[in-house]
Design a protein around this motif. Structure first.
Motif, PDB file in Angstrom:
ATOM      1  N   TRP A   7      -0.968  -1.167  24.449  1.00 31.91           N
ATOM      2  CA  TRP A   7      -0.789  -1.055  23.180  1.00 31.91           C
ATOM      3  C   TRP A   7      -0.974  -2.271  22.413  1.00 31.91           C
ATOM      4  CZ3 TRP A   7       2.885   0.539  26.970  1.00 31.91           C
ATOM      5  CH2 TRP A   7       2.928   2.075  27.190  1.00 31.91           C
ATOM      6  N   LYS A   8      -1.113  -3.459  22.917  1.00 27.83           N
ATOM      7  CA  LYS A   8      -1.452  -4.670  22.178  1.00 27.83           C
ATOM      8  C   LYS A   8      -2.910  -4.932  21.820  1.00 27.83           C
ATOM      9  CE  LYS A   8       2.511  -7.155  22.148  1.00 27.83           C
ATOM     10  NZ  LYS A   8       3.209  -7.314  20.993  1.00 27.83           N
ATOM     11  N   GLU A   9      -3.681  -3.873  22.588  1.00 29.39           N
ATOM     12  CA  GLU A   9      -5.213  -3.937  22.264  1.00 29.39           C
ATOM     13  C   GLU A   9      -5.439  -2.941  21.176  1.00 29.39           C
ATOM     14  OE1 GLU A   9      -7.121  -2.950  25.978  1.00 29.39           O
ATOM     15  OE2 GLU A   9      -5.825  -4.391  27.212  1.00 29.39           O
ATOM     16  N   LEU A  10      -4.389  -2.224  20.837  1.00 27.18           N
ATOM     17  CA  LEU A  10      -4.605  -1.069  19.638  1.00 27.18           C
ATOM     18  C   LEU A  10      -4.210  -1.727  18.295  1.00 27.18           C
ATOM     19  CD1 LEU A  10      -3.394   1.715  21.666  1.00 27.18           C
ATOM     20  CD2 LEU A  10      -5.581   1.078  21.659  1.00 27.18           C
ATOM     21  N   ASN A  11      -4.878  -1.097  17.153  1.00 25.01           N
ATOM     22  CA  ASN A  11      -4.391  -1.419  15.769  1.00 25.01           C
ATOM     23  C   ASN A  11      -4.631  -0.253  14.891  1.00 25.01           C
ATOM     24  OD1 ASN A  11      -7.433  -1.405  15.112  1.00 25.01           O
ATOM     25  ND2 ASN A  11      -7.505  -3.309  16.328  1.00 25.01           N
ATOM     26  N   LYS A  12      -4.633  -0.278  13.744  1.00 23.45           N
ATOM     27  CA  LYS A  12      -4.699   0.753  13.035  1.00 23.45           C
ATOM     28  C   LYS A  12      -6.094   1.208  12.662  1.00 23.45           C
ATOM     29  CE  LYS A  12      -0.728  -0.153   9.840  1.00 23.45           C
ATOM     30  NZ  LYS A  12      -0.185  -0.622   8.396  1.00 23.45           N
ATOM     31  N   VAL A  14      -8.455   1.045  15.550  1.00 25.56           N
ATOM     32  CA  VAL A  14      -8.791   1.433  16.929  1.00 25.56           C
ATOM     33  C   VAL A  14      -7.244   1.778  17.393  1.00 25.56           C
ATOM     34  CG1 VAL A  14      -9.550   1.235  19.158  1.00 25.56           C
ATOM     35  CG2 VAL A  14     -10.608   0.079  16.914  1.00 25.56           C
ATOM     36  N   ASN A  15      -6.747   3.089  17.045  1.00 25.11           N
ATOM     37  CA  ASN A  15      -5.258   3.526  17.784  1.00 25.11           C
ATOM     38  C   ASN A  15      -5.172   4.228  18.779  1.00 25.11           C
ATOM     39  OD1 ASN A  15      -6.351   5.890  16.749  1.00 25.11           O
ATOM     40  ND2 ASN A  15      -5.211   6.057  14.942  1.00 25.11           N
ATOM     41  N   THR A  16      -6.265   4.481  19.506  1.00 23.63           N
ATOM     42  CA  THR A  16      -6.285   5.211  20.737  1.00 23.63           C
ATOM     43  C   THR A  16      -7.190   4.762  21.926  1.00 23.63           C
ATOM     44  OG1 THR A  16      -7.861   6.967  20.288  1.00 23.63           O
ATOM     45  CG2 THR A  16      -5.711   7.398  19.930  1.00 23.63           C
ATOM     46  N   LYS A  17      -6.837   4.691  23.014  1.00 19.88           N
ATOM     47  CA  LYS A  17      -7.813   4.151  24.196  1.00 19.88           C
ATOM     48  C   LYS A  17      -7.779   4.813  25.321  1.00 19.88           C
ATOM     49  CE  LYS A  17      -8.981  -0.150  26.681  1.00 19.88           C
ATOM     50  NZ  LYS A  17      -8.768  -1.540  27.003  1.00 19.88           N
ATOM     51  N   ARG A  18      -8.990   5.395  25.915  1.00 19.83           N
ATOM     52  CA  ARG A  18      -8.609   5.914  27.292  1.00 19.83           C
ATOM     53  C   ARG A  18      -8.139   5.195  28.205  1.00 19.83           C
ATOM     54  NH1 ARG A  18     -11.370  10.805  28.840  1.00 19.83           N
ATOM     55  NH2 ARG A  18     -11.320  11.162  30.835  1.00 19.83           N
ATOM     56  N   ASP A  20      -7.931   5.226  31.660  1.00 21.61           N
ATOM     57  CA  ASP A  20      -8.882   4.998  32.739  1.00 21.61           C
ATOM     58  C   ASP A  20     -10.203   5.896  32.504  1.00 21.61           C
ATOM     59  OD1 ASP A  20     -10.211   4.512  35.173  1.00 21.61           O
ATOM     60  OD2 ASP A  20      -8.468   5.131  36.614  1.00 21.61           O
ATOM     61  N   PRO A  21     -11.139   5.120  32.281  1.00 23.04           N
ATOM     62  CA  PRO A  21     -12.526   5.890  31.941  1.00 23.04           C
ATOM     63  C   PRO A  21     -12.995   6.825  33.362  1.00 23.04           C
ATOM     64  CG  PRO A  21     -12.769   3.770  31.281  1.00 23.04           C
ATOM     65  CD  PRO A  21     -11.363   3.850  32.093  1.00 23.04           C
ATOM     66  N   LEU A  22     -12.418   6.372  34.670  1.00 22.11           N
ATOM     67  CA  LEU A  22     -12.781   7.047  35.785  1.00 22.11           C
ATOM     68  C   LEU A  22     -12.019   8.213  36.207  1.00 22.11           C
ATOM     69  CD1 LEU A  22     -13.682   3.797  37.851  1.00 22.11           C
ATOM     70  CD2 LEU A  22     -14.995   5.206  36.787  1.00 22.11           C
ATOM     71  N   ASN A  23     -10.763   8.264  35.455  1.00 21.52           N
ATOM     72  CA  ASN A  23      -9.923   9.530  35.653  1.00 21.52           C
ATOM     73  C   ASN A  23     -10.502  10.891  34.939  1.00 21.52           C
ATOM     74  OD1 ASN A  23      -7.564  11.204  35.551  1.00 21.52           O
ATOM     75  ND2 ASN A  23      -6.354   9.465  35.805  1.00 21.52           N
ATOM     76  N   ILE A  24     -10.525  11.854  35.810  1.00 19.31           N
ATOM     77  CA  ILE A  24     -11.053  12.991  35.370  1.00 19.31           C
ATOM     78  C   ILE A  24     -10.101  13.902  34.142  1.00 19.31           C
ATOM     79  CG2 ILE A  24     -12.042  13.554  37.742  1.00 19.31           C
ATOM     80  CD1 ILE A  24      -9.878  15.427  38.182  1.00 19.31           C
ATOM     81  N   PHE A  25      -8.978  13.346  34.125  1.00 18.67           N
ATOM     82  CA  PHE A  25      -8.308  13.860  33.003  1.00 18.67           C
ATOM     83  C   PHE A  25      -8.157  12.929  31.923  1.00 18.67           C
ATOM     84  CE2 PHE A  25      -6.444  15.482  37.100  1.00 18.67           C
ATOM     85  CZ  PHE A  25      -6.951  16.610  36.893  1.00 18.67           C
ATOM     86  N   ASN A  26      -7.832  13.638  30.620  1.00 18.34           N
ATOM     87  CA  ASN A  26      -7.899  12.764  29.317  1.00 18.34           C
ATOM     88  C   ASN A  26      -6.744  12.349  28.921  1.00 18.34           C
ATOM     89  OD1 ASN A  26     -10.583  13.710  29.098  1.00 18.34           O
ATOM     90  ND2 ASN A  26     -10.200  15.850  28.614  1.00 18.34           N
ATOM     91  N   PHE A  27      -6.241  11.264  29.547  1.00 16.67           N
ATOM     92  CA  PHE A  27      -5.298  10.341  29.217  1.00 16.67           C
ATOM     93  C   PHE A  27      -5.385   9.162  28.485  1.00 16.67           C
ATOM     94  CE2 PHE A  27      -3.386  12.096  33.505  1.00 16.67           C
ATOM     95  CZ  PHE A  27      -2.180  12.493  33.101  1.00 16.67           C
ATOM     96  N   TYR A  28      -4.426   9.125  27.357  1.00 16.15           N
ATOM     97  CA  TYR A  28      -4.839   7.748  26.226  1.00 16.15           C
ATOM     98  C   TYR A  28      -3.637   7.056  26.204  1.00 16.15           C
ATOM     99  CZ  TYR A  28      -9.107  10.663  25.215  1.00 16.15           C
ATOM    100  OH  TYR A  28     -10.028  11.439  25.332  1.00 16.15           O
ATOM    101  N   TRP A  29      -3.788   5.819  25.815  1.00 12.77           N
ATOM    102  CA  TRP A  29      -2.758   5.118  25.166  1.00 12.77           C
ATOM    103  C   TRP A  29      -2.899   5.232  23.567  1.00 12.77           C
ATOM    104  CZ3 TRP A  29       0.060   3.882  28.926  1.00 12.77           C
ATOM    105  CH2 TRP A  29      -0.794   3.419  30.305  1.00 12.77           C
TER     106      TRP A  29
END
Length: 317
Positions: A7-12, A14-18, A20-29
């Protein structure tokens, strides 16, 4: 070892980040306007998420419709608990890698969150004590060295009975074993916590004593031995069972459980016969109901078994 905080990589901006790009499901921080930490899963079918309500004191869980599909949103209420929240999220991500069906994923995720309800409440208020960590290391060492290497993993894990409330730690058929862990001091004493602990009801009974020494070199911690076992139990069924047993032992992965490190100093096996010095329900007065006592193992040498003898007797391999 401290965890990286995604979550330290996020800000107002860029507030979401996948996750794991290799995961077939859509999980986000995610990070919301209040700078609260989020964990999101976007999926297709509303009815695939169980209708039972999940309730956490520390996490808010929402399920709602998007323009296309649906979202499960976990919001951490107290940022200081981010490391536990991260462990929970990473646990779900790890499980998801073994699944290729969205409906199954949602069921597994829901069941996993149910398990975490109990553990999340305890984790910050009651860490395992150093003695409890040592005791768990002893049980895990026995599991790793003598069961997982000799049986199918799911079968070996089913022999670990202590987490399920049995009086002894392990049972195979008509054989039982109690594990004791102590630090390598000049004392040969072990502590017995109840009358029932060495009052075996099986045909054969054994005591395994593991002696640890504090060390920072070539050492193990509670976290490291658990990670070793996870690498060994690489099938989904066994990993699920192992995680479930660990939760019953009030363990979740936290940095604190990697701070105390040890080397294996000595291991010893004892056969618990009628002559072995111990208290049982039969030799203890009925009026005595709660007992803790100490056994000095230097008087128990006649009961020692070699590792080879133990394997032949207990494991039958």
């Amino acid at each position: 070892m401290m965890k990286n905080n995604p979550w330290k990589e996020l800000n107002k901006i860029v507030n979401t980040k996948r996750c794991d790009p290799l995961n077939i499901f859509n999980f986000y921080w995610g990070l919301n306007q209040n700078n609260e930490y989020l964990f999101l899963l976007e999926h297709k079918n509303y009815e695939d998420w169980p209708s039972n309500k999940l309730s956490f004191n520390e996490i808010n869980i929402e399920h709602y419709q998007l323009q296309t599909g649906y979202r499960i949103l976990l919001t951490l209420k107290e940022i200081n608990d981010w490391d536990i929240f991260y462990t929970l999220c990473n646990d779900i991500l790890t499980l998801s890698k073994e699944i290729d069906n969205e409906k199954i994923l949602l069921t597994v995720m829901f069941n996993r969150l149910q398990r975490w309800q109990k553990m999340f409440r305890k984790a910050r208020t009651k860490l395992l004590t150093e003695q409890e960590q040592q005791g768990l290391i002893g049980e895990l060492y026995f599991l790793k060295e003598f069961l997982l290497k000799n049986y199918q993993h799911s079968t070996a894990l089913s022999f670990w009975r202590g987490p399920l409330g049995d009086k002894q730690d392990f049972g195979i058929g008509n054989n039982s074993i109690e594990v004791k862990t102590k630090l390598g001091t000049s004392s040969s004493n072990i502590q017995i916590s109840s009358i029932e602990q060495l009052d075996f009801k099986t045909q054969s009974a054994f005591l395994f004593v593991l002696t640890l020494t504090n060390s920072n070199e070539n050492s193990i911690s509670l976290n490291s031995i658990i990670n070793e076992i996870k690498e060994m139990t690489n099938d989904f069924e066994s990993l699920e069972l192992f995680e479930s047993l660990l939760l019953e032992m009030n363990y979740i992965e936290l940095p604190e459980y990697g701070e105390k490190t040890y080397i294996i100093n000595k291991e010893a096996f004892y056969e618990i016969t009628d002559e072995f010095p111990k208290l049982t329900l039969n030799n203890t007065p009925t009026a005595i109901t709660n007992v803790k006592y100490t056994i000095d193992l230097k008087f128990c040498n006649t009961f020692i078994l070699s590792t080879k003898e133990f394997i032949q007797r207990f494991l039958n391999v």
